[in-house]
Design a protein around this motif. Structure first.
Motif, PDB file in Angstrom:
ATOM      1  N   TYR A   1       0.835  -1.210   0.000  1.00  0.00           N
ATOM      2  CA  TYR A   1       0.000   0.000   0.000  1.00  0.00           C
ATOM      3  C   TYR A   1       0.874   1.265   0.000  1.00  0.00           C
ATOM      4  CZ  TYR A   1      -4.171   2.782   0.778  1.00  0.00           C
ATOM      5  OH  TYR A   1      -5.204   3.675   0.621  1.00  0.00           O
TER       6      TYR A   1
ATOM      7  N   PHE B   1      -0.656  15.360  -4.151  1.00  0.00           N
ATOM      8  CA  PHE B   1      -1.673  14.537  -3.483  1.00  0.00           C
ATOM      9  C   PHE B   1      -1.042  13.736  -2.344  1.00  0.00           C
ATOM     10  CE2 PHE B   1      -4.266  10.733  -3.009  1.00  0.00           C
ATOM     11  CZ  PHE B   1      -5.549  11.257  -2.977  1.00  0.00           C
TER      12      PHE B   1
ATOM     13  N   PHE C   1      -2.146  13.872   1.583  1.00  0.00           N
ATOM     14  CA  PHE C   1      -3.052  12.856   2.124  1.00  0.00           C
ATOM     15  C   PHE C   1      -2.416  11.493   2.445  1.00  0.00           C
ATOM     16  CE2 PHE C   1      -5.890  15.463  -0.694  1.00  0.00           C
ATOM     17  CZ  PHE C   1      -6.595  16.072   0.317  1.00  0.00           C
TER      18      PHE C   1
ATOM     19  N   MET D   1      -4.007   8.444   4.687  1.00  0.00           N
ATOM     20  CA  MET D   1      -4.468   7.236   3.985  1.00  0.00           C
ATOM     21  C   MET D   1      -3.840   5.984   4.592  1.00  0.00           C
ATOM     22  SD  MET D   1      -4.515   8.602   0.058  1.00  0.00           S
ATOM     23  CE  MET D   1      -5.063   7.134  -0.777  1.00  0.00           C
TER      24      MET D   1
ATOM     25  N   ASP E   1      -8.648  -0.217  -4.065  1.00  0.00           N
ATOM     26  CA  ASP E   1      -9.049   1.182  -3.908  1.00  0.00           C
ATOM     27  C   ASP E   1      -7.848   2.119  -4.106  1.00  0.00           C
ATOM     28  OD1 ASP E   1     -11.140   3.122  -2.882  1.00  0.00           O
ATOM     29  OD2 ASP E   1      -9.512   3.470  -1.470  1.00  0.00           O
TER      30      ASP E   1
ATOM     31  N   SER F   1      -7.390   4.870  -7.029  1.00  0.00           N
ATOM     32  CA  SER F   1      -7.081   6.261  -6.718  1.00  0.00           C
ATOM     33  C   SER F   1      -5.837   6.721  -7.492  1.00  0.00           C
ATOM     34  CB  SER F   1      -6.858   6.395  -5.217  1.00  0.00           C
ATOM     35  OG  SER F   1      -6.094   7.500  -4.916  1.00  0.00           O
TER      36      SER F   1
ATOM     37  N   GLN G   1      -5.829   9.776 -10.090  1.00  0.00           N
ATOM     38  CA  GLN G   1      -4.996  10.957  -9.897  1.00  0.00           C
ATOM     39  C   GLN G   1      -4.095  11.220 -11.090  1.00  0.00           C
ATOM     40  OE1 GLN G   1      -5.121  13.306  -7.558  1.00  0.00           O
ATOM     41  NE2 GLN G   1      -6.901  12.232  -6.765  1.00  0.00           N
TER      42      GLN G   1
ATOM     43  N   GLY H   1      -8.595   5.695  -0.576  1.00  0.00           N
ATOM     44  CA  GLY H   1      -8.294   6.255  -1.902  1.00  0.00           C
ATOM     45  C   GLY H   1      -9.476   7.037  -2.450  1.00  0.00           C
ATOM     46  N   THR H   2     -10.634   6.386  -2.449  1.00  0.00           N
ATOM     47  CA  THR H   2     -11.851   7.043  -2.948  1.00  0.00           C
ATOM     48  C   THR H   2     -12.193   8.239  -2.079  1.00  0.00           C
ATOM     49  OG1 THR H   2     -12.597   4.827  -3.512  1.00  0.00           O
ATOM     50  CG2 THR H   2     -14.223   6.562  -3.669  1.00  0.00           C
ATOM     51  N   LEU H   3     -12.022   8.070  -0.776  1.00  0.00           N
ATOM     52  CA  LEU H   3     -12.356   9.152   0.153  1.00  0.00           C
ATOM     53  C   LEU H   3     -11.542  10.402  -0.153  1.00  0.00           C
ATOM     54  CD1 LEU H   3     -13.671  10.197   2.842  1.00  0.00           C
ATOM     55  CD2 LEU H   3     -11.617   9.388   3.956  1.00  0.00           C
ATOM     56  N   TYR H   4     -10.213  10.238  -0.267  1.00  0.00           N
ATOM     57  CA  TYR H   4      -9.383  11.426  -0.436  1.00  0.00           C
ATOM     58  C   TYR H   4      -9.426  11.982  -1.860  1.00  0.00           C
ATOM     59  CZ  TYR H   4      -7.929  11.080   4.334  1.00  0.00           C
ATOM     60  OH  TYR H   4      -7.955  11.074   5.706  1.00  0.00           O
ATOM     61  N   ASP H   5      -9.682  11.115  -2.854  1.00  0.00           N
ATOM     62  CA  ASP H   5      -9.934  11.630  -4.215  1.00  0.00           C
ATOM     63  C   ASP H   5     -11.091  12.614  -4.184  1.00  0.00           C
ATOM     64  OD1 ASP H   5      -8.001  10.290  -5.545  1.00  0.00           O
ATOM     65  OD2 ASP H   5      -9.275   8.659  -6.266  1.00  0.00           O
TER      66      ASP H   5
ATOM     67  N   LYS I   1     -10.515  15.801  -1.961  1.00  0.00           N
ATOM     68  CA  LYS I   1      -9.682  16.794  -2.664  1.00  0.00           C
ATOM     69  C   LYS I   1     -10.550  17.609  -3.633  1.00  0.00           C
ATOM     70  CE  LYS I   1      -5.224  17.160  -4.976  1.00  0.00           C
ATOM     71  NZ  LYS I   1      -5.573  18.241  -5.872  1.00  0.00           N
ATOM     72  N   LYS I   2     -11.414  16.873  -4.345  1.00  0.00           N
ATOM     73  CA  LYS I   2     -12.308  17.531  -5.302  1.00  0.00           C
ATOM     74  C   LYS I   2     -13.240  18.505  -4.556  1.00  0.00           C
ATOM     75  CE  LYS I   2     -13.772  14.405  -8.239  1.00  0.00           C
ATOM     76  NZ  LYS I   2     -14.742  13.411  -8.687  1.00  0.00           N
TER      77      LYS I   2
END
Lengths: 156, 117
Positions: free
Chosen positions: A9, A20, A24, A28, A52, A56, A60, B49-53, B56-57
């Protein structure tokens, strides 16, 4: 197993764009650890979390790079110093194609100039090599007729 | 001159759930995930991943901001997120949109007659 998943990960997070990642990635990773610790959903979560992360990563990098770069008096401009994944892929493809070229050249040379690459039987056994006989499968050319035979055929 | 009536684009499910989770209180990332899981009764799960994507948006759109540090408990270094007035407006317009869809669907399903009647 858990440390391996964490490493995977982290590697995925490292491939994210710099901006990014800087903002984050720590959070994460912390959530990843928390979710793995959660006993209720440990079995299904690890694969889901990795997928996931990859999704992501793709999102990105696939986003158009319209960045609101901060400028101060038109002299300072923020530079994105991230190494995008597609550049790594391109570099990998170039290296792979170079290796393929070298291998095919080596194979070609070893067939065309056998004396250069003849190995003794002992070495062949050691290196588990087999001789490739491509030319033996090609059809042999027909024997040429002599000029005397040709003339005899014309006279008939 | 024609009056331009701009309707905001519909939110994605993840964005909608995040805004819903932040509607009541400021939450950190993991708190948002847990709140979403609670709201959907485990039916909708999002990863970091989905959460922070999406976060950010939403931050770029000014729907969500970082909560100030004074509102957090002492010694907690995690980032908390807060819904802005713009975010609230976007959420309520999305809820209105969904409500109108539900009403329309209910109406159509009620009015539907069997073909060979």
């Amino acid at each position: 197993m858990r440390s391996f998943l964490r490493l995977a990960y982290r590697a995925i997070l490292q491939l994210h764009p710099y901006a990014f990642r800087a903002e984050f990635s720590e959070e994460m990773l912390w959530i990843f650890d928390q979710q793995l610790r959660d006993k209720k959903s440990r079995d299904s979560t690890s694969a889901h979390l990795l997928f996931d992360g990859v999704r992501s990563l793709v999102t990105q990098h696939a986003k158009p790079r319209i960045q609101h770069t901060e400028t101060v008096n038109r002299y300072y401009c923020e530079i994105d110093s991230s190494l995008p994944a597609f550049r790594f892929t391109q570099a990998g493809m170039i290296v792979l194609s170079c290796l393929c070229c070298l291998f095919s050249i080596g194979l070609f040379v070893s067939m065309m100039i056998p004396k250069l690459t003849v190995l003794d039987a002992a070495r062949q056994k050691d290196w588990l090599l087999t001789r490739v006989k491509i030319f033996s499968s090609l059809p042999t050319p027909a024997p040429q007729r002599s000029t005397a035979n040709l003339r005899a055929g014309v006279n008939r | 001159m024609k009056k331009e009536h701009k309707t905001p684009p519909p939110l994605s499910s993840a964005a909608l759930y995040i805004l819903l989770a932040l509607a009541n209180e400021d939450l950190h990332g993991y708190g948002i995930i847990q709140e979403i899981s609670r709201q959907s009764e485990g039916g909708y799960r999002i990863g970091p991943g989905t959460l922070y994507d999406n976060l950010k948006k939403l931050v770029d759109q000014k729907f969500v901001v970082d909560a100030p540090r004074s509102s957090r408990t002492q010694g907690d270094d995690r980032r908390f997120y807060r819904l802005t007035a713009t975010g609230k407006a976007a959420l309520s317009s999305e809820v209105d949109r969904l409500q109108s869809i539900v009403l329309e669907a209910q109406l159509r399903l009620r009015e539907r007659k069997p073909r060979n009647a």
